[in-house]
Design an enzyme around this catalytic site. Structure first.
Site, PDB file in Angstrom:
ATOM      1  N   LYS A  23      38.418  40.605  53.730  1.00  0.00           N
ATOM      2  CA  LYS A  23      38.030  39.265  53.231  1.00  0.00           C
ATOM      3  C   LYS A  23      39.252  38.371  53.099  1.00  0.00           C
ATOM      4  CE  LYS A  23      37.415  38.595  48.592  1.00  0.00           C
ATOM      5  NZ  LYS A  23      38.193  37.496  47.976  1.00  0.00           N
ATOM      6  N   ASP A 310      43.886  43.747  42.647  1.00  0.00           N
ATOM      7  CA  ASP A 310      42.479  43.783  43.075  1.00  0.00           C
ATOM      8  C   ASP A 310      41.862  45.175  42.996  1.00  0.00           C
ATOM      9  OD1 ASP A 310      42.516  41.076  43.486  1.00  0.00           O
ATOM     10  OD2 ASP A 310      42.786  41.200  45.665  1.00  0.00           O
ATOM     11  N   ARG A 402      30.367  38.543  46.968  1.00  0.00           N
ATOM     12  CA  ARG A 402      31.427  37.673  47.479  1.00  0.00           C
ATOM     13  C   ARG A 402      32.416  38.448  48.337  1.00  0.00           C
ATOM     14  NH1 ARG A 402      34.042  33.948  43.036  1.00  0.00           N
ATOM     15  NH2 ARG A 402      35.110  33.434  44.951  1.00  0.00           N
TER      16      ARG A 402
HETATM   17  N1  EPU Z   1      50.434  31.311  40.569  1.00  0.00           N
HETATM   18  C1  EPU Z   1      51.109  30.262  39.988  1.00  0.00           C
HETATM   19  N2  EPU Z   1      51.180  29.068  40.668  1.00  0.00           N
HETATM   20  C2  EPU Z   1      50.613  28.902  41.895  1.00  0.00           C
HETATM   21  C3  EPU Z   1      49.949  29.987  42.491  1.00  0.00           C
HETATM   22  C4  EPU Z   1      49.872  31.179  41.796  1.00  0.00           C
HETATM   23  O1  EPU Z   1      51.624  30.382  38.886  1.00  0.00           O
HETATM   24  O2  EPU Z   1      50.716  27.801  42.457  1.00  0.00           O
HETATM   25  C5  EPU Z   1      50.352  32.601  39.853  1.00  0.00           C
HETATM   26  C6  EPU Z   1      48.913  33.033  39.584  1.00  0.00           C
HETATM   27  O3  EPU Z   1      48.402  32.420  38.414  1.00  0.00           O
HETATM   28  C7  EPU Z   1      49.061  34.525  39.470  1.00  0.00           C
HETATM   29  C8  EPU Z   1      50.132  34.848  40.498  1.00  0.00           C
HETATM   30  O4  EPU Z   1      50.836  33.618  40.709  1.00  0.00           O
HETATM   31  O5  EPU Z   1      49.527  34.872  38.194  1.00  0.00           O
HETATM   32  C9  EPU Z   1      49.627  35.375  41.823  1.00  0.00           C
HETATM   33  O6  EPU Z   1      48.568  34.581  42.310  1.00  0.00           O
HETATM   34  P1  EPU Z   1      48.333  34.339  43.863  1.00  0.00           P
HETATM   35  O7  EPU Z   1      48.591  32.904  44.178  1.00  0.00           O
HETATM   36  O8  EPU Z   1      49.071  35.353  44.653  1.00  0.00           O
HETATM   37  O9  EPU Z   1      46.762  34.591  43.994  1.00  0.00           O
HETATM   38  P2  EPU Z   1      45.808  33.920  45.067  1.00  0.00           P
HETATM   39  O10 EPU Z   1      46.552  33.672  46.307  1.00  0.00           O
HETATM   40  O11 EPU Z   1      45.080  32.778  44.444  1.00  0.00           O
HETATM   41  C10 EPU Z   1      45.036  36.117  46.234  1.00  0.00           C
HETATM   42  C11 EPU Z   1      43.742  36.836  46.463  1.00  0.00           C
HETATM   43  C12 EPU Z   1      43.249  37.424  45.163  1.00  0.00           C
HETATM   44  C13 EPU Z   1      44.331  38.384  44.629  1.00  0.00           C
HETATM   45  C14 EPU Z   1      45.662  37.637  44.485  1.00  0.00           C
HETATM   46  C15 EPU Z   1      46.804  38.529  44.061  1.00  0.00           C
HETATM   47  C16 EPU Z   1      42.713  35.660  48.303  1.00  0.00           C
HETATM   48  C17 EPU Z   1      41.603  34.806  48.788  1.00  0.00           C
HETATM   49  N3  EPU Z   1      42.746  35.913  47.007  1.00  0.00           N
HETATM   50  O12 EPU Z   1      44.752  35.064  45.307  1.00  0.00           O
HETATM   51  O13 EPU Z   1      42.079  38.168  45.475  1.00  0.00           O
HETATM   52  O14 EPU Z   1      43.942  38.918  43.399  1.00  0.00           O
HETATM   53  O15 EPU Z   1      45.999  37.027  45.741  1.00  0.00           O
HETATM   54  O16 EPU Z   1      47.001  39.550  44.985  1.00  0.00           O
HETATM   55  O17 EPU Z   1      43.527  36.125  49.087  1.00  0.00           O
HETATM   56  C18 EPU Z   1      39.967  39.108  45.082  1.00  0.00           C
HETATM   57  O18 EPU Z   1      39.884  39.351  46.299  1.00  0.00           O
HETATM   58  O19 EPU Z   1      39.172  39.591  44.246  1.00  0.00           O
HETATM   59  C19 EPU Z   1      41.028  38.239  44.594  1.00  0.00           C
HETATM   60  C20 EPU Z   1      40.967  37.629  43.412  1.00  0.00           C
END
Ligand code: EPU
Length: 423
Positions: A23, A310, A402
């Site tokens: 996904k 995850d 999802r």
């Molecule tokens: N963060 C910030 N600022 C930002 C972006 C992120 O402070 O601008 C923080 C977040 O709050 C968090 C950390 O950085 O504490 C990591 O977040 P990240 O941005 O890596 O998460 P994401 O890209 O929004 C993806 C996955 C998530 C997974 C996370 C961490 C996708 C679509 N989603 O989210 O997947 O948990 O990386 O590995 O790729 C899931 O599949 O259930 C899911 C939630």
């Protein structure tokens, strides 16, 4: 209408399951097609509700999407004439933010709703915006929307993307995608190393991008003037695979996972082995068995290659049944513990202490009605339901749909007793 699961346990799972396409690799790769005018085919982009919702978002931008019988998704991005990501979609699926970088690169402007709150934490996007600004985009917020412009195109730069919780997966995706079409060279330092980002980078290179350092925290991108459509097959879903590994372990069963190379799962494999699970690699898959008792563990979630957030909830369900005390510390989303109270309703013994949960192993879990709150927390409740005595009722199954393709059919094919009901 809402679906619920009735899960009757305990069961012992045995048999073969094929792992689906990832996904979290499919979503940014779908967004990348915005930058390559023409017809792309994404193979293994599984029919999950998140994939469907992102597809709807791409359609609103002007793309045309089609599916055939298997999981191939055809995206025609010849026309992208409405670079707006509506609140209505972003509030349901935060991952929609990954269209921002590609839209800016293709249309030189974009208006994308700020994603809403989420059960697993605040989830800001400040680092995404900082990175795109460093590529030359002018960004402001207006009525809940991110309004971004780069009338003269984007320019390469040296960009640091680390944040208080380490690297950002979708932030890296956004900046990486935008940088492929920027003028000159971009270096991204503290880039996310997750296999899904490496898959995106590999796909972009197949489209004609020039990215090196793939899989490392330093990505170097030589901007190119255009990208071309591709046919690309996404990697297997390591989180779905890890969920099935826990399913085998929690039911003291034996599962063969196909389409599951272990290369992306070393932290998970290592942890499960320490807990008492046997995992053997075989061809393009693996065999997971558990015969003895479960040992307690001390686990901290981290960015890749560490133990993934995850799979934190699923591992907690498993450690609930270990002989002794375990600790799980959440370093990526310190509030991602919605499953704790629900697992306790099933007779687990869990106590939250700041960003950690202390788990006192119990002999058995007991069925109860429980509420799914986010995707992975729901998966943990399903796993607990397989091992618990009686019939567990999991409400709000839409969360699990999802990210898992017909999880009940896959688990039932190896001996689970899960009935989906619409109420
Ligand atoms: N963060 C910030 N600022 C930002 C972006 C992120 O402070 O601008 C923080 C977040 O709050 C968090 C950390 O950085 O504490 C990591 O977040 P990240 O941005 O890596 O998460 P994401 O890209 O929004 C993806 C996955 C998530 C997974 C996370 C961490 C996708 C679509 N989603 O989210 O997947 O948990 O990386 O590995 O790729 C899931 O599949 O259930 C899911 C939630």
């Amino acid at each position: 209408m809402m679906d619920i699961f009735h899960i009757t346990g305990p069961v012992r799972l045995s048999g073969r399951i094929t792992v689906s396409g990832s996904k979290n690799a499919s979503l940014p790769i779908m967004a990348a097609t915005i930058m390559a005018p023409g017809k792309s085919v994404i193979k293994n982009a599984v029919r999950l509700s998140d994939v469907t919702v992102l597809g709807r978002l791409l359609s609103q931008l002007g793309a045309k999407l089609n599916r055939n019988e298997n999981d191939d998704l055809h995206i025609d991005s010849t026309v992208i004439d409405n670079p707006i990501g509506e609140y209505d979609i972003l509030r349901k699926m935060r991952a929609g933010i990954c269209i921002l970088g590609p839209l800016l690169a293709r249309c030189k402007r974009a208006k994308v709703s700020m994603p809403g709150g989420c059960a697993i934490g605040d989830r800001p996007v400040d680092i995404h915006l900082k990175g795109l600004q460093q590529l030359g985009a002018k960004i402001h917020l207006k009525a809940g929307y991110i309004v971004a412009q780069a009338p003269d195109g984007l320019k390469g730069n040296d960009i640091f993307l680390g944040g208080p919780f380490g690297s950002t997966v979708l932030g890296t995706a956004n900046v990486l995608m935008a940088a492929t079409l920027a003028k000159g060279r971009t270096t991204i330092e503290a880039a996310a190393c997750e296999p899904e980002i490496a898959d995106l980078a590999n796909c972009l290179n197949r489209m004609g991008a020039k990215i090196s350092g793939i899989g490392s925290p330093r990505l170097i991108i030589e901007g190119v003037s255009c990208l071309k459509p591709v046919e690309y097959s996404v990697i297997p879903d390591r989180i779905e695979a890890g969920t099935f590994m826990v399913a085998a372990a929690i039911t003291a069963g034996e599962l063969r996972l196909q389409n599951c190379p272990l290369g992306h799962m070393m932290a998970v494999v290592d942890k499960l082995r320490n807990i008492g699970v046997t995992i053997e690699s075989q061809n393009n898959g693996c065999i997971i068995t558990r015969t003895g008792g479960l040992k307690p563990a001390d686990v901290t979630t981290q960015s890749y290659p560490g133990f993934p957030t995850d799979l934190q909830a699923q591992l907690m369900a498993l450690l609930s049944l270990a002989e002794g005390n375990s600790v799980i510390t959440e370093k990526i989303f310190p509030d991602r513990f919605m499953h704790v109270a629900e697992l306790n309703r099933m007779a687990a013994s869990l106590r939250k202490e700041g960003p950690s949960v202390i788990i006192s192993g119990v002999k058995k879990l007991m069925a109860a009605p429980v509420m799914a709150s986010d995707l992975r927390a729901s998966a943990a409740l399903v796993l607990a339901g397989l091992a618990a005595e009686g019939t567990t009722i999991v409400n709000r199954v839409y969360h699990i749909d999802r990210g898992y393709k017909s999880i009940e059919n896959k688990l039932n094919s190896v001996g689970a007793k899960i009935v989906r009901k619409s109420i």
